[in-house]
Design a protein around this motif. Structure first.
Motif, PDB file in Angstrom:
ATOM      1  N   PRO A  64      30.430 -46.574 -92.673  1.00 54.20           N
ATOM      2  CA  PRO A  64      30.721 -47.368 -91.476  1.00 54.20           C
ATOM      3  C   PRO A  64      31.065 -48.806 -91.836  1.00 54.20           C
ATOM      4  CG  PRO A  64      28.365 -47.096 -91.734  1.00 54.20           C
ATOM      5  CD  PRO A  64      29.000 -46.265 -92.808  1.00 54.20           C
ATOM      6  N   ALA A  65      31.899 -49.422 -91.019  1.00 57.47           N
ATOM      7  CA  ALA A  65      32.282 -50.826 -91.206  1.00 57.47           C
ATOM      8  C   ALA A  65      31.544 -51.676 -90.187  1.00 57.47           C
ATOM      9  CB  ALA A  65      33.787 -50.996 -91.046  1.00 57.47           C
ATOM     10  N   TYR A  66      31.050 -52.819 -90.642  1.00 61.54           N
ATOM     11  CA  TYR A  66      30.322 -53.732 -89.756  1.00 61.54           C
ATOM     12  C   TYR A  66      30.659 -55.159 -90.169  1.00 61.54           C
ATOM     13  CZ  TYR A  66      26.457 -56.046 -87.341  1.00 61.54           C
ATOM     14  OH  TYR A  66      25.707 -56.856 -86.529  1.00 61.54           O
ATOM     15  N   ARG A  67      31.278 -55.889 -89.219  1.00 53.68           N
ATOM     16  CA  ARG A  67      31.661 -57.280 -89.440  1.00 53.68           C
ATOM     17  C   ARG A  67      32.521 -57.447 -90.690  1.00 53.68           C
ATOM     18  NH1 ARG A  67      26.200 -60.807 -87.851  1.00 53.68           N
ATOM     19  NH2 ARG A  67      26.126 -60.143 -85.649  1.00 53.68           N
ATOM     20  N   GLY A  68      33.467 -56.550 -90.809  1.00 55.83           N
ATOM     21  CA  GLY A  68      34.432 -56.655 -91.902  1.00 55.83           C
ATOM     22  C   GLY A  68      33.951 -56.131 -93.233  1.00 55.83           C
ATOM     23  N   THR A  69      32.748 -55.584 -93.313  1.00 56.23           N
ATOM     24  CA  THR A  69      32.206 -55.069 -94.565  1.00 56.23           C
ATOM     25  C   THR A  69      31.922 -53.585 -94.406  1.00 56.23           C
ATOM     26  OG1 THR A  69      31.172 -57.199 -95.024  1.00 56.23           O
ATOM     27  CG2 THR A  69      30.395 -55.311 -96.305  1.00 56.23           C
ATOM     28  N   VAL A  70      32.241 -52.810 -95.438  1.00 53.80           N
ATOM     29  CA  VAL A  70      32.011 -51.373 -95.429  1.00 53.80           C
ATOM     30  C   VAL A  70      30.671 -51.079 -96.092  1.00 53.80           C
ATOM     31  CG1 VAL A  70      32.857 -49.127 -96.207  1.00 53.80           C
ATOM     32  CG2 VAL A  70      34.477 -50.884 -95.469  1.00 53.80           C
ATOM     33  N   PHE A  71      29.819 -50.326 -95.405  1.00 52.16           N
ATOM     34  CA  PHE A  71      28.516 -49.943 -95.928  1.00 52.16           C
ATOM     35  C   PHE A  71      28.480 -48.432 -96.127  1.00 52.16           C
ATOM     36  CE2 PHE A  71      27.993 -53.825 -93.534  1.00 52.16           C
ATOM     37  CZ  PHE A  71      27.115 -54.586 -94.298  1.00 52.16           C
ATOM     38  N   THR A  72      27.476 -47.974 -96.848  1.00 53.42           N
ATOM     39  CA  THR A  72      27.287 -46.540 -97.036  1.00 53.42           C
ATOM     40  C   THR A  72      25.970 -46.139 -96.386  1.00 53.42           C
ATOM     41  OG1 THR A  72      26.187 -46.884 -99.169  1.00 53.42           O
ATOM     42  CG2 THR A  72      28.565 -46.511 -99.187  1.00 53.42           C
ATOM     43  N   GLU A  73      26.026 -45.088 -95.592  1.00 47.02           N
ATOM     44  CA  GLU A  73      24.855 -44.566 -94.918  1.00 47.02           C
ATOM     45  C   GLU A  73      24.849 -43.040 -95.050  1.00 47.02           C
ATOM     46  OE1 GLU A  73      22.424 -46.123 -93.731  1.00 47.02           O
ATOM     47  OE2 GLU A  73      23.050 -48.129 -93.092  1.00 47.02           O
ATOM     48  N   MET A  74      23.717 -42.438 -94.762  1.00 43.28           N
ATOM     49  CA  MET A  74      23.633 -40.978 -94.767  1.00 43.28           C
ATOM     50  C   MET A  74      24.504 -40.409 -93.648  1.00 43.28           C
ATOM     51  SD  MET A  74      20.309 -38.456 -94.443  1.00 43.28           S
ATOM     52  CE  MET A  74      19.869 -39.019 -92.805  1.00 43.28           C
ATOM     53  N   ASP A  75      25.311 -39.419 -93.980  1.00 39.09           N
ATOM     54  CA  ASP A  75      26.146 -38.738 -92.993  1.00 39.09           C
ATOM     55  C   ASP A  75      25.342 -37.572 -92.423  1.00 39.09           C
ATOM     56  OD1 ASP A  75      28.044 -37.468 -91.472  1.00 39.09           O
ATOM     57  OD2 ASP A  75      29.649 -37.705 -92.943  1.00 39.09           O
ATOM     58  N   ILE A  76      24.640 -37.825 -91.325  1.00 40.88           N
ATOM     59  CA  ILE A  76      23.738 -36.819 -90.785  1.00 40.88           C
ATOM     60  C   ILE A  76      24.489 -35.583 -90.308  1.00 40.88           C
ATOM     61  CG2 ILE A  76      23.731 -37.933 -88.507  1.00 40.88           C
ATOM     62  CD1 ILE A  76      20.841 -36.997 -88.227  1.00 40.88           C
ATOM     63  N   ASP A  77      25.702 -35.773 -89.760  1.00 39.69           N
ATOM     64  CA  ASP A  77      26.478 -34.613 -89.308  1.00 39.69           C
ATOM     65  C   ASP A  77      26.880 -33.732 -90.480  1.00 39.69           C
ATOM     66  OD1 ASP A  77      26.431 -35.238 -86.551  1.00 39.69           O
ATOM     67  OD2 ASP A  77      27.970 -36.758 -86.864  1.00 39.69           O
TER      68      ASP A  77
END
Length: 853
Positions: A64-77
């Motif tokens: 996901p992108a937040y305030r112009g920065t891309v982060f990595t999170e668990m893809d629960i789906d």
């Protein structure tokens, strides 16, 4: 599908090896054949941890992108689509990027557990919500990411990953935890030996308390009542001030030290309404206590210490937690305070904890209230001042005469004081007595009830008028204050009642319990009857005491409509309380009606489903049963005809057609009867332990020879099933698979053991089923694609799933690699066959020798 199991590796500090231990456990499970994937693991650049990820399947992360920065999170789906047996999810207390489906990672894990996926996770002791204040006092750092204690306590297994402070600091110095440029700062601050020792002790104590809970559960399951300890139930007294959060966390820690402890936070509304309670602060404290697994209660009481003690004794509390008084030193002249009074009157059965906090002696937001009503002591004081005061003042003025004007002012001050203390009547008596004394002793001619100077008549008249006016104003102000306080208390209760409606709280018993607490009653019952001549019946009841047969038998009865009433026992309520009670009674009637409407809706839904089934059954009888009957009748008529001389081959073919039609009718009627039993809930499994190789081969008798292959290992554990239901379920699955599989590709029926479950797989090489239709094929009277009418009425898979779920198993459809459909039937292994043995950091599957029956 059952709920997944949660295992947590708990560490005293970062770097003790939680993630490494979790990955080691994953490798052990993969070696045992468990379907285990990495849903989210962060190695933080630690080489040894990163190496442990090799050989493990990793689910791609979301970005996901937040305030112009891309982060990595668990893809629960993605994890839910993959549907592994076990998922590794690191950092339980992590906060997700804004915009994610869930705010916290532990909420993501709840979804995985609800989907039947076992989860292994990690968390540090400093991230537990109830320990936030303690950790901050130890390390000087406030943890922003926390997880409710209840989430961790609900874990099926908690394993402490421990390491001595010296060993952890050596790991830090060798660069095994942080990058070299951060090592010195970490060793000098958070990773000081004292900090690590305190955190280690905190973790050990918390896990020890959890072990006590496990022991308590064992004693309860085995009915070892002789060694049960009393359950700690802790009441937290809230004032609405900022110290409430400290008290709640302290009470939560006290509850954790006692097995099965419970925390109840109570806010008592004073009858005058003049308290320093902040609605926003109370809302935050309510959220906090609910996050920590406790409950919030709101009651009304004129005497706060008495109301608090009554509430504590009413819920069988063992401890009360109160904060040190916020009053300043001079305010103690008005009384000892709530804490001191509660401690003095608590008795030997209640322990009272006075907890210090940052708001001690800083004063309250509003003055201490003197009471909305003029209490008994205050009224007596008013009469003393109004009657004895003028007499005493007259004796004093006889010794030192100050002149008529000054004398009148002094008598007037006594009248005002009597009005302030006792209200209108003492002030009027004081004014009358004062005017008499002024006339008799100080107005010429003295010692006579006549007045020589007309000016003195005016002065005394003004004195009486002013005294009466002041007394009237003071009395009116007291009445208005009482009314305002009463309305405020009522508004708080009604606001809570409206909030419960908006929150969807529909439990009748919970509402009646709230009525009992609010009005301090012994029991509350909602009674109803169908007509004026029918007897009363109890629709809901809470509290202790003799059940009521009529509303009139209670101390208070509140009618709700023509044939319903709320009855309370314990004391007689004043008329002013009945308005609020009427609102509660109306809400109780609404809750009861809502519950019955919901039950009626469920019944209507069941009837509608039954009607749909009956309609479909009639359709099946009208078409699918008539076809084989027509074929049988034609064959029999042909054989009985004397006009045609049938050869032996023709007679054999006609008899074969009769037999095939009869078999089809038998199978069709059997499925219809099974579906009818499932719909009416009359399927009662007779579960026993049995080997699969005793049941599954019997299910293949009805399919053509060579159309199915069997692969059931002899080393499989026994399963707890109803053999008859399992045979029918597998037979329907195999028949369905043979129907759609090519003639040259036999159906494979295999079985394997995974943890405490056994899976039976029925694999075909047919056209398969798209994902959106996989659940629909298990519904009654559903046939996928262009299956001909002769293929059946579409009940086989529905019956198979119904029988499987009746045995506490699951049945799902998956794609066959290379094309086709695989039916996965999951069953429970027999009790005691597969056990988790906790030995150090190792968990092994132990299978004892098979029993010979």
């Amino acid at each position: 599908m059952g709920r997944g199991k949660l295992r947590i590796y708990l560490g005293a500090a970062p770097g003790v090896g939680k993630t490494y231990a979790m990955l080691s456990e994953a490798h052990r499970r993969v070696e045992r054949g468990t379907d285990c994937v990495v849903a989210f693991v962060e190695h933080h650049g630690r080489a040894r941890t990163e190496v442990m990820l090799h050989g493990l399947e990793q689910v791609p992360r979301a970005e996901p992108a937040y305030r112009g920065t891309v982060f990595t999170e668990m893809d629960i789906d993605a994890v839910l689509r993959r549907a592994p047996a076990v998922a590794l999810v690191d950092e339980l207390a992590h906060t997700n990027i804004p915009g994610s489906r869930n705010t916290k990672r532990w909420q993501d894990i709840e979804e995985l557990l609800a989907a039947g996926i076992d989860v292994v996770s990690t968390v540090n002791i400093q991230h537990l919500e109830s320990l936030g204040d303690v950790v901050e006092s130890i390390t000087g750092v406030r943890q922003q990411e926390t997880v409710p204690d209840e989430v961790v306590r609900r874990a099926d297994q908690i394993e402490l990953v421990d390491m001595s402070p010296q060993a952890l600091r050596r790991r830090m110095a060798h660069g095994n935890i942080y990058q070299p440029d951060k090592v010195d700062a970490a060793l000098s601050n958070y990773f000081r030996p004292g900090n690590l020792t305190a955190l280690r002790e905190l973790a050990l104590l918390w896990v020890a308390d959890r072990v006590d809970e496990y022991l308590q559960e064992y004693r309860s399951e085995h009915h070892v009542s002789a060694i049960w300890g009393s359950r700690e139930r802790i009441v937290v007294g809230l004032t609405g001030g900022p110290e409430g959060r400290t008290l709640i966390r302290r009470a939560a820690r006290l509850a954790e030290k006692g097995a099965g402890g419970e925390v109840l936070a109570v806010y008592i509304s004073r009858s005058d309404g003049l308290t320093s309670a902040s609605p926003k602060e109370l809302a935050q404290q309510r959220t906090l206590i609910e996050d920590l697994g406790g409950t919030f209660h709101h009651v009304v009481g004129d005497d706060i210490p008495a109301a608090l003690l009554d509430f504590a004794r009413g819920v069988n509390a063992t401890q009360i937690v109160l904060g040190s008084s916020r009053r300043k030193t001079w305010q103690y002249v008005f009384g000892p305070g709530v804490g001191t009074t509660v401690a003095r009157e608590s008795g030997p059965d209640l322990d009272v904890h006075i907890v210090t906090h940052g708001e001690v002696a800083k004063g309250r937001g509003l003055p201490v209230a003197r009471g909305a009503r003029l209490g008994r002591a205050r009224i007596i004081s008013g009469w003393v001042v109004g009657v004895v005061g003028p007499v005493g003042l007259a004796l004093l003025l006889n010794a030192i005469h100050l002149g008529l004007a000054n004398d009148m002012l002094l008598f007037l001050s006594l009248t005002v004081a009597a009005a302030l203390l006792g209200g209108l009547l003492p002030a009027l008596v004081s004014a009358a007595l004062g005017s008499f004394l002024l006339n008799y002793y100080y107005t010429p001619p003295l010692h006579r009830l006549t007045i020589a100077d007309p000016k003195n008549i005016v002065a005394i008249a003004i004195f009486v008028g002013v005294a009466v006016s002041v007394a009237s104003v003071v009395d009116l102000a007291a009445r208005r204050t009482q009314q305002a306080a009463r309305l405020r208390a009522e508004s708080e209760i009604l606001s809570f009642l409206a909030g419960s409606v908006l929150r969807g709280e529909t439990s009748l018993e919970a509402l009646l319990e709230r009525v009992r607490e609010t009005f301090g009653m012994e029991s509350v019952a909602l009674l109803e009857r169908k007509s004026d001549v029918d007897p009363w019946t109890c629709a809901g009841r809470v509290g202790v005491g003799v059940p009521l047969e009529r509303p009139e038998d209670g101390d208070v009865d509140m009618p709700v409509g023509d044939h319903m009433a709320l009855a309370l026992t314990g004391r007689v309520l004043p008329a002013s309380d009945r308005r609020v009670l009427a609102a509660f009674a109306a809400q109780a009637a609404v809750v009861l009606d809502r519950r019955r409407l919901r039950e009626e809706a469920d019944q209507a839904r069941a009837l509608a489903e039954g009607n749909r089934i009956r309609t479909a059954l009639l359709a099946a009888v009208s078409h699918d049963l008539r076809t084989p009957l027509a074929g049988i009748k034609a064959a029999v008529s042909s054989l009985r005809s004397d006009d045609v001389a049938w050869s032996e081959e023709d007679r054999a073919e006609l008899l074969e057609g009769i037999e095939a039609g009869a078999d089809r009718l038998d199978h069709l009627v059997g499925n219809l009867l099974d579906m009818s039993r499932l719909q009416t809930g009359t399927v009662t499994p007779i579960v026993r332990e049995i080997d699969l190789d005793e049941v599954v081969p019997m299910a293949l008798v009805g399919v053509p020879e060579g159309s199915a292959e069997l692969d059931i290992p002899e080393t499989l554990p026994m399963v707890a099933v109803d053999p008859g239901l399992l045979e029918r379920a597998v037979a329907n699955l195999v028949e369905n698979a043979v129907k759609y599989s090519p003639p040259d590709r036999p159906v494979l029926v295999s079985a394997s053991a995974i943890a405490d479950r056994v899976e039976v797989r029925v694999v075909d090489r047919g056209p398969g089923v798209p994902d959106e239709a996989k659940d629909r094929i298990f519904e009654p009277f559903q046939r996928y694609g262009d299956a001909p009418r002769g293929a059946g009425v579409g009940l086989g898979l529905a019956v198979a799933r119904g029988f499987t779920e009746a045995m506490n198993g699951t049945l799902n459809a998956e794609d066959t690699p290379g094309g086709g459909l695989t039916m996965v039937l999951t069953l429970r292994a027999a009790k005691g066959v597969v056990e988790d043995v906790h030995d150090g950091h190792d968990v092994k599957d132990v299978q004892p020798e098979r029993q010979v029956s």
